[in-house]
Design a protein around this motif. Structure first.
Motif, mmCIF file in Angstrom:
data_model
loop_
_atom_site.group_PDB
_atom_site.id
_atom_site.type_symbol
_atom_site.label_atom_id
_atom_site.label_comp_id
_atom_site.label_asym_id
_atom_site.label_seq_id
_atom_site.Cartn_x
_atom_site.Cartn_y
_atom_site.Cartn_z
ATOM 1 N N PHE A 4 0.847 -1.194 0.000
ATOM 2 C CA PHE A 4 0.000 0.000 0.000
ATOM 3 C C PHE A 4 0.878 1.238 0.000
ATOM 4 C CE2 PHE A 4 -2.658 -3.229 1.984
ATOM 5 C CZ PHE A 4 -3.826 -3.084 1.252
ATOM 6 N N GLU A 5 0.448 2.232 -0.727
ATOM 7 C CA GLU A 5 1.135 3.513 -0.737
ATOM 8 C C GLU A 5 0.189 4.558 -0.181
ATOM 9 O OE1 GLU A 5 2.817 4.642 -4.445
ATOM 10 O OE2 GLU A 5 3.490 2.593 -4.868
ATOM 11 N N PHE A 6 0.714 5.341 0.747
ATOM 12 C CA PHE A 6 -0.085 6.374 1.383
ATOM 13 C C PHE A 6 0.501 7.733 1.061
ATOM 14 C CE2 PHE A 6 -0.600 2.604 4.038
ATOM 15 C CZ PHE A 6 -1.977 2.519 4.087
ATOM 16 N N LYS A 7 -0.353 8.668 0.800
ATOM 17 C CA LYS A 7 0.087 10.036 0.577
ATOM 18 C C LYS A 7 -0.022 10.796 1.889
ATOM 19 C CE LYS A 7 -1.272 10.289 -4.215
ATOM 20 N NZ LYS A 7 -2.080 10.991 -5.211
ATOM 21 N N LYS A 8 0.925 11.651 2.117
ATOM 22 C CA LYS A 8 0.921 12.438 3.344
ATOM 23 C C LYS A 8 -0.062 13.602 3.192
ATOM 24 C CE LYS A 8 3.893 14.844 6.537
ATOM 25 N NZ LYS A 8 5.252 15.328 6.810
ATOM 26 N N LEU A 9 -0.952 13.720 4.152
ATOM 27 C CA LEU A 9 -1.940 14.790 4.137
ATOM 28 C C LEU A 9 -1.473 15.882 5.083
ATOM 29 C CD1 LEU A 9 -4.724 15.863 3.296
ATOM 30 C CD2 LEU A 9 -5.670 14.639 5.245
ATOM 31 N N GLU A 10 -1.281 17.052 4.550
ATOM 32 C CA GLU A 10 -0.827 18.171 5.373
ATOM 33 C C GLU A 10 -1.982 19.133 5.584
ATOM 34 O OE1 GLU A 10 2.766 20.023 4.148
ATOM 35 O OE2 GLU A 10 3.613 18.125 3.455
ATOM 36 N N ILE A 11 -2.285 19.349 6.832
ATOM 37 C CA ILE A 11 -3.350 20.284 7.194
ATOM 38 C C ILE A 11 -2.697 21.436 7.943
ATOM 39 C CG2 ILE A 11 -5.458 20.629 8.504
ATOM 40 C CD1 ILE A 11 -6.026 17.649 8.125
ATOM 41 N N ARG A 12 -2.870 22.603 7.431
ATOM 42 C CA ARG A 12 -2.301 23.787 8.078
ATOM 43 C C ARG A 12 -3.425 24.576 8.730
ATOM 44 N NH1 ARG A 12 1.966 26.618 4.228
ATOM 45 N NH2 ARG A 12 3.601 26.055 5.679
ATOM 46 N N GLU A 13 -3.152 25.052 9.910
ATOM 47 C CA GLU A 13 -4.124 25.888 10.604
ATOM 48 C C GLU A 13 -4.012 27.300 10.063
ATOM 49 O OE1 GLU A 13 -3.122 25.401 14.668
ATOM 50 O OE2 GLU A 13 -4.096 23.467 14.798
ATOM 51 N N GLU A 14 -5.159 27.899 9.794
ATOM 52 C CA GLU A 14 -5.172 29.238 9.226
ATOM 53 C C GLU A 14 -5.172 30.275 10.325
ATOM 54 O OE1 GLU A 14 -8.294 29.757 6.460
ATOM 55 O OE2 GLU A 14 -7.814 27.945 5.353
ATOM 56 N N GLY A 15 -4.334 31.263 10.196
ATOM 57 C CA GLY A 15 -4.288 32.354 11.150
ATOM 58 C C GLY A 15 -3.495 31.999 12.396
ATOM 59 N N SER A 16 -3.263 32.995 13.212
ATOM 60 C CA SER A 16 -2.537 32.783 14.460
ATOM 61 C C SER A 16 -3.464 32.172 15.510
ATOM 62 C CB SER A 16 -1.993 34.121 14.979
ATOM 63 O OG SER A 16 -3.062 34.949 15.388
ATOM 64 N N TRP A 17 -2.889 31.796 16.625
ATOM 65 C CA TRP A 17 -3.660 31.188 17.712
ATOM 66 C C TRP A 17 -4.756 32.146 18.175
ATOM 67 C CZ3 TRP A 17 -4.478 32.702 22.772
ATOM 68 C CH2 TRP A 17 -5.109 31.776 23.574
ATOM 69 N N LEU A 18 -4.425 33.416 18.322
ATOM 70 C CA LEU A 18 -5.401 34.403 18.784
ATOM 71 C C LEU A 18 -6.548 34.552 17.797
ATOM 72 C CD1 LEU A 18 -6.160 36.473 20.925
ATOM 73 C CD2 LEU A 18 -4.849 38.156 19.643
ATOM 74 N N GLN A 19 -6.249 34.591 16.516
ATOM 75 C CA GLN A 19 -7.309 34.706 15.516
ATOM 76 C C GLN A 19 -8.231 33.492 15.538
ATOM 77 O OE1 GLN A 19 -4.942 35.171 12.023
ATOM 78 N NE2 GLN A 19 -5.006 37.424 12.102
ATOM 79 N N ARG A 20 -7.659 32.304 15.686
ATOM 80 C CA ARG A 20 -8.490 31.095 15.755
ATOM 81 C C ARG A 20 -9.363 31.099 16.997
ATOM 82 N NH1 ARG A 20 -3.550 28.754 14.536
ATOM 83 N NH2 ARG A 20 -3.453 27.796 16.591
#
Length: 85
Positions: A4-20
């Motif tokens: 099996f081959e798996f692709k790496k899923l990259e999830i980036r959080e948008e904005g700074s901690w305060l904005q979130r």
């Protein structure tokens, strides 16, 4: 045997901690309840004094406002409010 081959899923959080945090519904609800609690605290202070007095703000009023705001924050952040009791 098949590999099996798996692709790496990259999830980036948008904005700074305060904005979130400011965009989260829980923080908005907590702020709303704190403001409502502070207003109720001031109303209770004003109602407990004579209406003919010219005292609109004092240390006791500040204590009532802070207690009301703290109660509003507690209501939204208590374990029972978060479904953990």
């Amino acid at each position: 045997m098949k590999t099996f081959e798996f692709k790496k899923l990259e999830i980036r959080e948008e904005g700074s901690w305060l904005q979130r945090q400011l965009r989260s519904a829980h923080v908005r609800k907590t702020a709303l309840f704190a403001v409502i609690g502070a207003a109720v605290g001031y109303i209770m202070f004003f109602a407990s004094h004579n209406m003919d007095s010219h005292l609109l703000w004092s240390d006791e009023a500040f204590k009532n406002v802070m207690m009301g705001a703290a109660f509003g924050v507690f209501i939204t952040n208590s374990p029972c409010a978060r479904g953990k009791c």
